[in-house]
Scaffold this motif. Structure first.
Motif, mmCIF file in Angstrom:
data_model
loop_
_atom_site.group_PDB
_atom_site.id
_atom_site.type_symbol
_atom_site.label_atom_id
_atom_site.label_comp_id
_atom_site.label_asym_id
_atom_site.label_seq_id
_atom_site.Cartn_x
_atom_site.Cartn_y
_atom_site.Cartn_z
ATOM 1 N N GLY A 86 0.776 -1.230 0.000
ATOM 2 C CA GLY A 86 0.000 0.000 0.000
ATOM 3 C C GLY A 86 0.808 1.281 0.000
ATOM 4 N N MET A 87 2.133 1.167 0.031
ATOM 5 C CA MET A 87 2.942 2.375 0.039
ATOM 6 C C MET A 87 3.119 2.893 -1.390
ATOM 7 S SD MET A 87 3.483 2.447 3.303
ATOM 8 C CE MET A 87 4.761 3.671 3.581
ATOM 9 N N GLY A 88 3.286 4.218 -1.522
ATOM 10 C CA GLY A 88 3.547 4.795 -2.836
ATOM 11 C C GLY A 88 2.324 5.356 -3.516
ATOM 12 N N GLY A 89 1.245 5.591 -2.748
ATOM 13 C CA GLY A 89 0.032 6.165 -3.326
ATOM 14 C C GLY A 89 -0.417 7.440 -2.640
ATOM 15 N N ASP A 90 0.490 8.099 -1.935
ATOM 16 C CA ASP A 90 0.109 9.287 -1.152
ATOM 17 C C ASP A 90 0.220 10.564 -1.978
ATOM 18 O OD1 ASP A 90 -0.356 7.903 1.289
ATOM 19 O OD2 ASP A 90 1.799 7.716 1.553
ATOM 20 N N TRP A 91 -0.845 11.326 -1.995
ATOM 21 C CA TRP A 91 -0.872 12.609 -2.713
ATOM 22 C C TRP A 91 -1.300 13.705 -1.747
ATOM 23 C CZ3 TRP A 91 0.511 14.658 -7.331
ATOM 24 C CH2 TRP A 91 0.017 15.931 -7.642
ATOM 25 N N VAL A 92 -0.467 14.721 -1.612
ATOM 26 C CA VAL A 92 -0.775 15.895 -0.797
ATOM 27 C C VAL A 92 -0.682 17.116 -1.704
ATOM 28 C CG1 VAL A 92 -0.186 17.248 1.242
ATOM 29 C CG2 VAL A 92 0.215 14.770 1.233
ATOM 30 N N PRO A 93 -1.791 17.786 -2.018
ATOM 31 C CA PRO A 93 -1.736 18.943 -2.912
ATOM 32 C C PRO A 93 -0.883 20.064 -2.324
ATOM 33 C CG PRO A 93 -4.000 18.207 -2.584
ATOM 34 C CD PRO A 93 -3.156 17.483 -1.588
ATOM 35 N N SER A 94 -0.153 20.725 -3.186
ATOM 36 C CA SER A 94 0.637 21.876 -2.768
ATOM 37 C C SER A 94 -0.288 23.004 -2.318
ATOM 38 C CB SER A 94 1.503 22.363 -3.935
ATOM 39 O OG SER A 94 2.047 23.629 -3.662
ATOM 40 N N ALA A 95 0.067 23.671 -1.224
ATOM 41 C CA ALA A 95 -0.733 24.803 -0.739
ATOM 42 C C ALA A 95 -0.710 25.952 -1.730
ATOM 43 C CB ALA A 95 -0.211 25.250 0.624
ATOM 44 N N GLU A 96 0.394 26.108 -2.438
ATOM 45 C CA GLU A 96 0.528 27.211 -3.402
ATOM 46 C C GLU A 96 -0.211 26.924 -4.699
ATOM 47 O OE1 GLU A 96 3.171 25.860 -1.787
ATOM 48 O OE2 GLU A 96 3.300 27.489 -0.316
ATOM 49 N N ASN A 97 -0.168 25.663 -5.144
ATOM 50 C CA ASN A 97 -0.822 25.275 -6.387
ATOM 51 C C ASN A 97 -1.337 23.852 -6.236
ATOM 52 O OD1 ASN A 97 -1.672 24.616 -8.934
ATOM 53 N ND2 ASN A 97 0.219 25.201 -9.975
ATOM 54 N N PRO A 98 -2.624 23.678 -5.954
ATOM 55 C CA PRO A 98 -3.170 22.335 -5.708
ATOM 56 C C PRO A 98 -3.021 21.364 -6.874
ATOM 57 C CG PRO A 98 -4.705 24.025 -4.971
ATOM 58 C CD PRO A 98 -3.629 24.733 -5.750
ATOM 59 N N ALA A 99 -2.679 21.883 -8.058
ATOM 60 C CA ALA A 99 -2.459 20.990 -9.197
ATOM 61 C C ALA A 99 -1.121 20.277 -9.111
ATOM 62 C CB ALA A 99 -2.534 21.777 -10.508
ATOM 63 N N LEU A 100 -0.277 20.714 -8.185
ATOM 64 C CA LEU A 100 1.054 20.142 -8.035
ATOM 65 C C LEU A 100 1.175 19.413 -6.703
ATOM 66 C CD1 LEU A 100 3.175 23.159 -9.339
ATOM 67 C CD2 LEU A 100 2.493 21.102 -10.602
ATOM 68 N N PRO A 101 2.093 18.433 -6.612
ATOM 69 C CA PRO A 101 2.280 17.729 -5.340
ATOM 70 C C PRO A 101 2.985 18.600 -4.310
ATOM 71 C CG PRO A 101 3.876 16.978 -6.950
ATOM 72 C CD PRO A 101 2.942 17.888 -7.684
ATOM 73 N N GLY A 102 2.543 18.487 -3.064
ATOM 74 C CA GLY A 102 3.182 19.194 -1.964
ATOM 75 C C GLY A 102 3.996 18.259 -1.104
ATOM 76 N N PRO A 103 4.581 18.766 -0.013
ATOM 77 C CA PRO A 103 5.369 17.933 0.903
ATOM 78 C C PRO A 103 4.542 16.763 1.433
ATOM 79 C CG PRO A 103 5.677 20.259 1.389
ATOM 80 C CD PRO A 103 4.568 20.189 0.388
ATOM 81 N N GLY A 104 5.147 15.588 1.442
ATOM 82 C CA GLY A 104 4.463 14.376 1.889
ATOM 83 C C GLY A 104 3.942 13.519 0.767
ATOM 84 N N THR A 105 3.952 14.050 -0.469
ATOM 85 C CA THR A 105 3.501 13.260 -1.619
ATOM 86 C C THR A 105 4.513 12.166 -1.948
ATOM 87 O OG1 THR A 105 2.244 15.094 -2.579
ATOM 88 C CG2 THR A 105 2.955 13.349 -4.085
ATOM 89 N N ASP A 106 4.005 10.975 -2.191
ATOM 90 C CA ASP A 106 4.854 9.846 -2.593
ATOM 91 C C ASP A 106 4.046 8.996 -3.563
ATOM 92 O OD1 ASP A 106 6.899 7.946 -2.741
ATOM 93 O OD2 ASP A 106 6.122 6.818 -1.028
ATOM 94 N N MET A 107 4.130 9.342 -4.840
ATOM 95 C CA MET A 107 3.351 8.661 -5.872
ATOM 96 C C MET A 107 4.273 7.900 -6.818
ATOM 97 S SD MET A 107 0.059 8.876 -5.621
ATOM 98 C CE MET A 107 -0.264 8.260 -7.273
ATOM 99 N N ILE A 108 4.037 6.592 -6.932
ATOM 100 C CA ILE A 108 4.826 5.755 -7.842
ATOM 101 C C ILE A 108 3.889 4.826 -8.599
ATOM 102 C CG2 ILE A 108 6.974 5.846 -6.517
ATOM 103 C CD1 ILE A 108 6.189 3.214 -5.203
ATOM 104 N N GLY A 109 4.404 4.142 -9.616
ATOM 105 C CA GLY A 109 3.602 3.258 -10.437
ATOM 106 C C GLY A 109 3.482 1.855 -9.874
ATOM 107 N N ALA A 110 2.715 1.030 -10.581
ATOM 108 C CA ALA A 110 2.397 -0.315 -10.109
ATOM 109 C C ALA A 110 3.639 -1.167 -9.874
ATOM 110 C CB ALA A 110 1.471 -1.000 -11.116
ATOM 111 N N GLU A 111 4.551 -1.196 -10.833
ATOM 112 C CA GLU A 111 5.738 -2.043 -10.708
ATOM 113 C C GLU A 111 6.583 -1.633 -9.511
ATOM 114 O OE1 GLU A 111 4.574 -0.888 -13.527
ATOM 115 O OE2 GLU A 111 4.345 -2.626 -14.862
ATOM 116 N N GLU A 112 6.754 -0.317 -9.314
ATOM 117 C CA GLU A 112 7.587 0.140 -8.209
ATOM 118 C C GLU A 112 6.930 -0.134 -6.864
ATOM 119 O OE1 GLU A 112 10.311 4.024 -6.948
ATOM 120 O OE2 GLU A 112 8.926 4.158 -8.648
ATOM 121 N N ARG A 113 5.607 -0.091 -6.815
ATOM 122 C CA ARG A 113 4.911 -0.405 -5.563
ATOM 123 C C ARG A 113 5.137 -1.866 -5.149
ATOM 124 N NH1 ARG A 113 -1.033 2.610 -5.273
ATOM 125 N NH2 ARG A 113 -0.443 4.525 -6.362
ATOM 126 N N LEU A 114 5.537 -2.689 -6.099
ATOM 127 C CA LEU A 114 5.664 -4.125 -5.832
ATOM 128 C C LEU A 114 7.108 -4.621 -5.842
ATOM 129 C CD1 LEU A 114 2.708 -5.430 -8.028
ATOM 130 C CD2 LEU A 114 2.760 -5.246 -5.537
#
Length: 296
Positions: A86-114
């Motif tokens: 379940g690790m590698g799916g965390d998204w925290v929107p940036s306070a300055e621009n919610p379209a971008l990832p902010g601190p704490g974001t950790d997003m990776i693809g299926a292969e890397e999650r496994l």
């Protein structure tokens, strides 16, 4: 009523619990020791996360997973190992621009999650079957249908049983679609996760509603968090399911009394036995769930 109950112990998780209890395992050795302790107390399955030994925060470092798993296996303790994926799916929107990832974001693809699953080849790994808001902050856990289908495809190829973790009814709906598509080996194995903000509430009515949506022949377990851990375990047994306890979900044995993983396993087995059931052995769990190590 389930008279032959598979008990899982989720020994540490990735939540912010290390500062609240000295019993929460942090290092790979502590995680392995906790799994061994749970097995000796009667758990058939140990569900493992790992943490950064320096910070105590949840980690997806394959080296840490490998050390923890090797320590359990080298101990000679018979326990089914269930690793989080379940690790590698965390998204925290940036306070300055919610379209971008902010601190704490950790997003990776299926292969890397496994990566750690392929390296360690446990008998089971978790598969969180959808996206979910976590708490009242901006932290979102993201698992999209293409990501989940690819993860299911890979773990099936490797002979690892996916534990389909469902936090609300839509997750069950999608998991059933994967079953129908042939991505999940029989029997499908579900974990009904209750009480996580903001997933399904931890009530008997909610558990019954979610259980009613599971596909025919599915194996299932459920858990609640904090003070509802044991009541939800009893409800699951009464409804024919298996159970999960452990410090990932609850750090207390009684009000104000910090628990160890072994004590939580002992407590739930006492409940099961008082209800007329018993906790099955690791080999019985393998046979019941049709795991890679099942008797032919």
């Amino acid at each position: 009523m389930n008279f032959d109950v598979v008990v899982t112990c989720a020994v540490t998780g990735a939540g912010d619990t290390t500062g609240r209890s000295k019993h929460v395992p942090v290092t790979p050795k502590e995680v392995a020791d906790a799994a061994i302790e749970a097995a000796k107390a009667g758990a058939a399955i140990a569900h493992l996360h790992v943490r950064d030994p320096e910070t105590g925060q949840g980690s997806r470092d394959p080296v840490l997973f490998k050390e923890a798993v090797d320590r359990v296996r080298d101990s000679g303790t018979d326990v089914v190992i269930n690793l989080t994926a379940g690790m590698g799916g965390d998204w925290v929107p940036s306070a300055e621009n919610p379209a971008l990832p902010g601190p704490g974001t950790d997003m990776i693809g299926a292969e890397e999650r496994l990566v750690h699953i392929k390296e360690c080849l446990p008998e089971i790994c978790s598969l969180d079957c959808g996206t979910l808001n976590f708490g009242d902050g901006d932290n979102i856990y993201i698992s999209t249908p293409p990501t989940l289908r690819r993860m299911a495809e890979l773990v099936k190829e490797w002979g690892v049983k996916p534990e389909l973790e469902v936090f609300e009814l839509g997750h069950i709906r999608f998991a059933k679609a994967m079953v129908e598509e042939g991505l999940i080996a029989d029997p499908p194995m579900f974990q009904i996760c209750l009480g996580i903000p903001w997933g399904a509430d931890q009530t008997v009515e909610t558990m019954a509603a979610m259980k009613a949506q599971l596909p025919a022949g599915a194996s299932w377990a459920s858990f609640g968090i904090s003070r509802m851990q044991m009541p939800m375990a009893a409800a699951a047994v009464a409804m024919g399911g298996n159970v999960r306890v452990g410090l990932e979900d609850n750090i207390f044995l009684d009000r104000g009394v910090l628990a160890t993983n072994g004590q939580l396993v002992e407590r739930v087995i006492e409940i099961i036995e008082r209800m007329g059931g018993r906790a099955v052995t690791p080999q019985e769990a393998r046979n019941k769930l049709n795991l890679r190590g099942a008797d032919s």
